[in-house]
Design an enzyme around this catalytic site. Structure first.
Site, short mmCIF file in Angstrom:
data_model
loop_
_atom_site.label_atom_id
_atom_site.label_comp_id
_atom_site.label_asym_id
_atom_site.label_seq_id
_atom_site.Cartn_x
_atom_site.Cartn_y
_atom_site.Cartn_z
N TYR A 143 0.85 -1.19 0.00
CA TYR A 143 0.00 0.00 0.00
C TYR A 143 0.88 1.24 0.00
CZ TYR A 143 -3.54 3.39 1.55
OH TYR A 143 -4.38 4.48 1.66
N ASP A 238 9.23 2.63 0.17
CA ASP A 238 8.16 3.24 0.95
C ASP A 238 8.29 2.70 2.38
OD1 ASP A 238 5.94 4.10 2.23
OD2 ASP A 238 4.50 3.34 0.75
N LYS A 266 3.89 8.47 9.27
CA LYS A 266 3.53 7.84 10.54
C LYS A 266 4.45 8.28 11.70
CE LYS A 266 0.53 4.53 8.52
NZ LYS A 266 0.66 3.88 7.21
#
Ligand SMILES: *Cc1c(COP(=O)(O)O)cnc(C)c1O
Length: 428
Positions: A143, A238, A266
Site C-alpha cells: 500500500y 516506501d 507515521k
C-alpha cells in the site's frame, strides 16, 4: 450518561460515510460497532464507556512512544502556543530534516508533506520527472496511499499492467502501473524485459506491512537495487510504515540497500499528520522550487506536527528506548508462539523491529496470495475474544500490530494470558 459506542456509531453513520473517516475503522471485516475512543495514555486506550484496552494499533503505527507521551505533548503544546501555522519556513522543519538524516544516511534532501499518500505521490512524480519515463512497478498487496494510479490490482498473468482496484479510478490512470507479486524477482525481471526503457521506478514496502507483516526474501531488495541500476530506473523504498519501526535506519539499514528515494510518514509526525519523500539530491532537485516537478502543501511542515516529530525522534535516539521496544516485542511474539503451540492451533507469528502479525495460515506467507489463504472466520472470532479481554488489535486480518516503548512487561503478560483464553475459545 455518556453515549455508548453503539449509539455513537449509529448516529455517526447518519452524517459520516460509514460512520468513519477511514474505512478500516468501521469494523466491517470483524463485525460489530467500532469502539469510540475517549483518551489514551501510554500503552492504554479508553473508550467512551470507560473500558480500558492495551493498544496494539497505536493509531496504525505512529505512536511508537505510546499515547500522550510527556515529551511529545510538551513539544506540541509549546509549538501550538506560538502559533499553529505560518505558511512560511520555520526552524522546526530544518531540525526534523536533520534528525531524519541522522537515522537515514541515504537521505540528502527531503520534502515534508501532510500524509504518507502525498509522500508516495511526490516520490513517484519526482522519479518520473527525473527519468522522463512514465511506468512504475509496484507489488501486489503493498500500500502506498490512495492515489489513483496506486489503487491497482494485478491483471491476469504475472507482471501485467494493473487494473483499477477502486471504483472511480479510470483505466487510463492505471495503465502505467505494473503489478508484480511480492517476493517475485522473476516477475520483476520479466516486466523490465518488456518495459525497461519506460520504467521510471520500482516502489516497494521493503517490509510489507499493509497485508500484515510479510518479510522480503534475503535476495529481494538487493535484486531490486541491481535491476533498477541496470535499467537506469529508480528504487523507491516506501518506509512510511516500517521506517523507525525497524531500529537504526529502517529497512534500508537492516537489509543494506540504499534506495534512490525514501517515503516516510507515521512515526515521523509523532501522531500528527506528516509525511516525507526524500533521497538523492540530484533527484530531489527536480522538485519545485528547485526544479520543474510541482508539489506543494498549505500545511506541509506544520510547526506543531514538526515539534511532535522532533520530540519523537529525539526519544528514539535513546538506546534504552530501543531496547524496550525490542524486548517487549520479543516477549510478545515468543509468548504468542508458545500459546499457539500449547493450544495446538496452526498460525504464523511474524515480526521485525516493533511490528508483528499473527496469520491463521498453514505456512509463513511470502506474498499477498499466501496471506489471503487465511481463515477469516477464525480471525474474526479471535479479534472479538481479544477485544472482550481488553486487548485492542487491528480490526482486520490484513494489518500489522505495533508495540510501543510504553508497553510494560505486565501489559505483555496480560495480553498473553488473554490470548491463551481467546485461543481456547477458538477451539469451541
Ligand atoms: C500508511 C501508509 C501510507 C499512507 O499514509 P497516509 O498518511 O495514510 O496517507 C503509505 N505507505 C505505507 C507503506 C503506509 O503504511
Amino acid at each position: 450518561m455518556n453515549k455508548t459506542s453503539e449509539q455513537l456509531f449509529e448516529e455517526s453513520k447518519q452524517v459520516l460515510v460509514g460512520g468513519v473517516n477511514s474505512p478500516v475503522r468501521a469494523f466491517k471485516a470483524v463485525g460489530g460497532a467500532p469502539r469510540f475512543m475517549a483518551r489514551g495514555q501510554g500503552s492504554k486506550i479508553y473508550d467512551v464507556e470507560g473500558k480500558e484496552y492495551i493498544d496494539y494499533v497505536l493509531s496504525w503505527g505512529p505512536l511508537i512512544l505510546g499515547h500522550a507521551h510527556p515529551a511529545v505533548v510538551h513539544a506540541a503544546r509549546q509549538a501550538l502556543e506560538n502559533g499553529s501555522s505560518f505558511g512560511a519556513p520555520t526552524e522546526a522543519e530544518l531540525k526534523l530534516a536533520r534528525l531524519v538524516q541522522e537515522f537515514y544516511p541515504s537521505i540528502e534532501k527531503i520534502r515534508f508533506t501532510s500524509s504518507g499518500t502525498e509522500a508516495c505521490m511526490g516520490a513517484i512524480r519526482a522519479a518520473r520527472g527525473f527519468t522522463s519515463r512514465d511506468k512504475i512497478i509496484k507489488f501486489e498487496g503493498c500500500y502506498h496511499g490512495h492515489a489513483d494510479y496506486l489503487l491497482v490490482k494485478a491483471g491476469s498473468g504475472a507482471s501485467t499492467l494493473g487494473e483499477p482496484d477502486s471504483a472511480g479510478v479510470p483505466k487510463n490512470f492505471t495503465k502505467d502501473t505494473i503489478v508484480v507479486p511480492y517476493n517475485d524477482p522473476a516477475g520483476v525481471e520479466q516486466a523490465f524485459k518488456r518495459h525497461g526503457k519506460n520504467i521510471a521506478a520500482v516502489i516497494i514496502e521493503p517490509v510489507a506491512g499493509n497485508i500484515g507483516v510479510v518479510l522480503p526474501d534475503p535476495d529481494l531488495l538487493p535484486f531490486l537495487r541491481e535491476i533498477t541500476r541496470r535499467y537506469d530506473s529508480l528504487l523507491i523504498h516506501d518506509e512510511v510504515l516500517c521506517g523507525f519501526r525497524i531500529p537504526d535506519g529502517g529497512a534500508q539499514a537492516r537489509f543494506q540497500v540504499k534506495p534512490d528515494l525514501t517515503c516516510l510518514g507515521k512515526v515521523i509526525g509523532g501522531g500528527f499528520p506528516v509525511g516525507a519523500y526524500a533521497g538523492r539530491k540530484d533527484v530531489m532537485a527536480c522538485v519545485s522550487p528547485e526544479g520543474p516537478v510541482y508539489q506543494a502543501g498549505t500545511l506541509s511542515g506544520n510547526p506543531v506536527a514538526m515539534a511532535a516529530g522532533i520530540a519523537t525522534l529525539e526519544e528514539l535516539k535513546s538506546p534504552s528506548i530501543q531496547q524496550t521496544l525490542h524486548d517487549r516485542t520479543l516477549q510478545l511474539v515468543q509468548g504468542m508462539d508458545a500459546n499457539l503451540k500449547e493450544a495446538r492451533i496452526t498460525a504464523q507469528v511474524l515480526s521485525i523491529g516493533s511490528m508483528f502479525s499473527l496469520f491463521f495460515t498453514r505456512k509463513v506467507p511470502r506474498n499477498y496470495a499466501d496471506v489471503k489463504t487465511q481463515n477469516a472466520e477464525r480471525f474474526k472470532k479471535y479479534f472479538h475474544a481479544m477485544l472482550e479481554r481488553g486487548i485492542y488489535l487491528a480490526p482486520s486480518g490484513y494489518e500489522a500490530g505495533f508495540v510501543s516503548a510504553a508497553h510494560t512487561p505486565e501489559d505483555i503478560e496480560k495480553t498473553l494470558a488473554g490470548q491463551q483464553e481467546a485461543l481456547a475459545q477458538l477451539k469451541k
